[in-house]
Design a protein around this motif. Structure first.
Motif, PDB file in Angstrom:
ATOM      1  N   GLY A  16     -10.532   9.814   4.621  1.00 18.07           N
ATOM      2  CA  GLY A  16     -10.635  11.262   4.500  1.00 18.07           C
ATOM      3  C   GLY A  16     -10.259  11.751   3.118  1.00 18.07           C
ATOM      4  N   VAL A  17      -9.262  11.111   2.503  1.00 20.80           N
ATOM      5  CA  VAL A  17      -8.873  11.468   1.132  1.00 20.80           C
ATOM      6  C   VAL A  17     -10.036  11.192   0.175  1.00 20.80           C
ATOM      7  N   LEU A  18     -10.718  10.058   0.364  1.00 20.40           N
ATOM      8  CA  LEU A  18     -11.899   9.752  -0.453  1.00 20.40           C
ATOM      9  C   LEU A  18     -12.976  10.810  -0.256  1.00 20.40           C
ATOM     10  N   LEU A  19     -13.204  11.194   0.985  1.00 26.40           N
ATOM     11  CA  LEU A  19     -14.249  12.177   1.290  1.00 26.40           C
ATOM     12  C   LEU A  19     -13.988  13.504   0.592  1.00 26.40           C
ATOM     13  N   ILE A  22     -14.714  13.207  -3.064  1.00 23.87           N
ATOM     14  CA  ILE A  22     -16.152  13.198  -3.358  1.00 23.87           C
ATOM     15  C   ILE A  22     -16.681  14.631  -3.374  1.00 23.87           C
ATOM     16  N   SER A  23     -16.323  15.405  -2.351  1.00 22.48           N
ATOM     17  CA  SER A  23     -16.774  16.801  -2.278  1.00 22.48           C
ATOM     18  C   SER A  23     -16.275  17.588  -3.481  1.00 22.48           C
ATOM     19  N   TRP A  24     -15.029  17.368  -3.870  1.00 23.49           N
ATOM     20  CA  TRP A  24     -14.441  18.081  -5.015  1.00 23.49           C
ATOM     21  C   TRP A  24     -15.181  17.726  -6.299  1.00 23.49           C
ATOM     22  N   ASN A  25     -15.533  16.452  -6.464  1.00 26.19           N
ATOM     23  CA  ASN A  25     -16.251  16.024  -7.669  1.00 26.19           C
ATOM     24  C   ASN A  25     -17.649  16.638  -7.742  1.00 26.19           C
ATOM     25  N   LEU A  26     -18.256  16.854  -6.577  1.00 23.60           N
ATOM     26  CA  LEU A  26     -19.633  17.355  -6.535  1.00 23.60           C
ATOM     27  C   LEU A  26     -19.729  18.876  -6.675  1.00 23.60           C
ATOM     28  N   ARG A  27     -18.612  19.559  -6.558  1.00 22.49           N
ATOM     29  CA  ARG A  27     -18.640  21.028  -6.559  1.00 22.49           C
ATOM     30  C   ARG A  27     -19.216  21.564  -7.869  1.00 22.49           C
ATOM     31  N   PRO A  28     -19.885  22.714  -7.847  1.00 25.51           N
ATOM     32  CA  PRO A  28     -20.339  23.334  -9.095  1.00 25.51           C
ATOM     33  C   PRO A  28     -19.151  23.839  -9.905  1.00 25.51           C
ATOM     34  N   LEU A 160     -17.517  22.417   5.157  1.00 25.90           N
ATOM     35  CA  LEU A 160     -17.952  22.448   3.750  1.00 25.90           C
ATOM     36  C   LEU A 160     -18.030  21.042   3.155  1.00 25.90           C
ATOM     37  N   PRO A 161     -16.923  20.271   3.147  1.00 23.65           N
ATOM     38  CA  PRO A 161     -17.039  18.933   2.544  1.00 23.65           C
ATOM     39  C   PRO A 161     -18.005  18.021   3.286  1.00 23.65           C
ATOM     40  N   LEU A 162     -18.099  18.160   4.610  1.00 22.34           N
ATOM     41  CA  LEU A 162     -19.033  17.313   5.358  1.00 22.34           C
ATOM     42  C   LEU A 162     -20.480  17.581   4.966  1.00 22.34           C
ATOM     43  N   LEU A 163     -20.873  18.848   4.907  1.00 19.71           N
ATOM     44  CA  LEU A 163     -22.247  19.177   4.528  1.00 19.71           C
ATOM     45  C   LEU A 163     -22.557  18.681   3.116  1.00 19.71           C
ATOM     46  N   LEU A 325     -17.858   4.725   0.972  1.00 18.95           N
ATOM     47  CA  LEU A 325     -17.206   5.884   0.363  1.00 18.95           C
ATOM     48  C   LEU A 325     -16.781   5.587  -1.067  1.00 18.95           C
ATOM     49  N   SER A 326     -16.363   4.345  -1.338  1.00 20.87           N
ATOM     50  CA  SER A 326     -15.997   3.974  -2.711  1.00 20.87           C
ATOM     51  C   SER A 326     -17.194   4.110  -3.636  1.00 20.87           C
ATOM     52  N   GLN A 327     -18.369   3.689  -3.147  1.00 24.90           N
ATOM     53  CA  GLN A 327     -19.576   3.797  -3.972  1.00 24.90           C
ATOM     54  C   GLN A 327     -19.982   5.255  -4.176  1.00 24.90           C
ATOM     55  N   LEU A 328     -19.900   6.069  -3.110  1.00 22.14           N
ATOM     56  CA  LEU A 328     -20.215   7.489  -3.263  1.00 22.14           C
ATOM     57  C   LEU A 328     -19.227   8.170  -4.207  1.00 22.14           C
ATOM     58  N   LEU A 329     -17.970   7.743  -4.167  1.00 23.34           N
ATOM     59  CA  LEU A 329     -16.973   8.322  -5.072  1.00 23.34           C
ATOM     60  C   LEU A 329     -17.334   8.021  -6.522  1.00 23.34           C
ATOM     61  N   LEU A 330     -17.745   6.781  -6.799  1.00 22.06           N
ATOM     62  CA  LEU A 330     -18.130   6.428  -8.166  1.00 22.06           C
ATOM     63  C   LEU A 330     -19.323   7.261  -8.627  1.00 22.06           C
ATOM     64  N   LEU A 331     -20.326   7.432  -7.740  1.00 23.44           N
ATOM     65  CA  LEU A 331     -21.490   8.249  -8.095  1.00 23.44           C
ATOM     66  C   LEU A 331     -21.093   9.690  -8.351  1.00 23.44           C
ATOM     67  N   SER A 332     -20.196  10.230  -7.515  1.00 16.63           N
ATOM     68  CA  SER A 332     -19.772  11.630  -7.686  1.00 16.63           C
ATOM     69  C   SER A 332     -18.963  11.811  -8.957  1.00 16.63           C
ATOM     70  N   GLN A 333     -18.222  10.790  -9.368  1.00 10.23           N
ATOM     71  CA  GLN A 333     -17.461  10.877 -10.614  1.00 10.23           C
ATOM     72  C   GLN A 333     -18.391  10.970 -11.812  1.00 10.23           C
ATOM     73  N   LYS A 334     -19.531  10.265 -11.740  1.00 10.97           N
ATOM     74  CA  LYS A 334     -20.518  10.346 -12.816  1.00 10.97           C
ATOM     75  C   LYS A 334     -21.115  11.761 -12.868  1.00 10.97           C
ATOM     76  N   LYS A 335     -21.373  12.357 -11.687  1.00 11.84           N
ATOM     77  CA  LYS A 335     -21.845  13.740 -11.662  1.00 11.84           C
ATOM     78  C   LYS A 335     -20.823  14.661 -12.283  1.00 11.84           C
TER      79      LYS A 335
END
Length: 337
Positions: A16-19, A22-28, A160-163, A325-335
């Motif tokens: 859940g912390v990872l999730l 990820i949402s925080w990294n993706l935010r505008p 919000l983070p789930l969507l 989730l680790s992979q999605l986190l890495l992708l979101s960090q690049k965003k």
């Protein structure tokens, strides 16, 4: 057994912390929010001065639902005052809007009127300094977004983070591609909310109430800007349980008979009852019950999507860099960077 359960809770909290990260990294970012607001105001001025001084422009999609990412398109709906609502009238209006934007902004290279689709739009793509946007005239998207937004506002730290993460995952694995006949952000949102209502994780909202069917929806902001919830205020364990449950739920979904819906928790809908036996996958639009938003989805596409649901559910608890989730986190960090 007790030690195993404690370990499972700790793992779920960690996921859940990872999730939420990820949402925080993706935010505008704030400058992106302000840029979108400036574009909205500029387009409103053009429409008022060139087309209809009484027109209004409303956001729909992820921006209206306040779950957009830093790379989300701007989906906008122009509501004309007493305009011709026929198909031909909408095409004429869409072309007039495109021409007005061309005259005032000089966006010729990436600005098009798409008039052959179910919903005619003006679309803009191709400028690295201007966010892509779509302009429609039909307010169905605004209505639908108002309903999704009601769920987001009622359960902000969960929905919000789930969507945001589900849409990001869907695009990453290739099942979110409505242009190619796949799932749209809206259909994935309905699937998530169906699961959350069925599992009693959110409170059911009556689609027939709260003015969702008015034009525009009652008390719906034309341009919503909301503060992002601090990640530390988001309980991680329910977030992880909800996402894993979503993937497991649709891994086992009986697409041959079932219909995804947002009716009451106890309601059961079947394809036979809806007359949708020919559809590979069925979702009842809560505000247009005779419409299936994924009617173009093929059996092959659903089988591929089911495979992605199964893979995501299986990889959810993996540790290290191989975990989903680790992979999605890495992708979101690049965003984010």
């Amino acid at each position: 057994s007790h030690a195993f359960m404690n370990l499972r809770v700790v793992m779920t909290e960690a996921q859940g912390v990872l999730l939420r990260q990820i949402s925080w990294n993706l935010r505008p970012q704030s400058h992106q929010q302000q840029q979108r607001l400036q574009i909205y105001r500029r387009l409103l001025t053009i429409v008022h001065e060139e087309i209809d001084p009484q027109a209004t422009i409303h956001a729909y999609g992820s921006i209206a639902q306040t779950v957009s990412t830093c790379s989300s398109d701007m989906d906008l709906c122009v509501l004309l005052d007493g305009g011709d609502s026929s198909d031909s009238g909408q095409i004429v209006a869409i072309r007039a809007i495109r021409n007005a934007i061309n005259r005032r902004c000089g966006l010729r290279s990436g600005l098009f009127a798409v008039t052959g689709a179910r919903v005619p739009i003006v679309t803009f793509r191709g400028d690295p300094f201007v966010p892509p946007f779509d302009i429609a005239l039909q307010f169905a998207g605004v209505r639908n977004s108002a309903l999704i937004r009601a769920y987001v506002d009622a359960h902000r730290t969960l929905v919000l983070p789930l969507l945001r993460v589900i849409n990001y995952w869907g695009r990453d694995v290739g099942i979110k591609n409505s242009v190619a006949g796949g799932f749209s952000s809206y259909s994935l949102a309905l699937m998530l909310l169906h699961h959350l209502v069925a599992s009693s994780m959110v409170t059911w909202i009556d689609p027939a109430g709260s003015g969702f069917d008015t034009n525009p929806p009652a008390a719906f902001e034309a341009w919503p800007l909301r503060d992002e919830p601090d990640p530390d205020t988001i309980p991680p364990e329910p977030l992880a349980r909800a996402l894993h449950g979503f993937w497991v739920y649709f891994s086992h979904w009986d697409a041959t008979t079932g219909v995804v819906h947002l009716q009451r928790q106890s309601a059961v809908l079947t394809k036979a009852a809806k007359g949708w036996g020919a559809h590979a996958f069925a979702i009842e639009d809560p505000l247009e019950p005779t419409f299936n938003p994924v009617h173009r989805l093929t059996v092959g596409h659903w089988e591929r999507a089911r495979g992605e649901f199964q893979s995501a559910a299986a990889r959810f608890g993996q540790d290290g860099g191989s975990g989903l989730l680790s992979q999605l986190l890495l992708l979101s960090q690049k965003k984010h960077s």
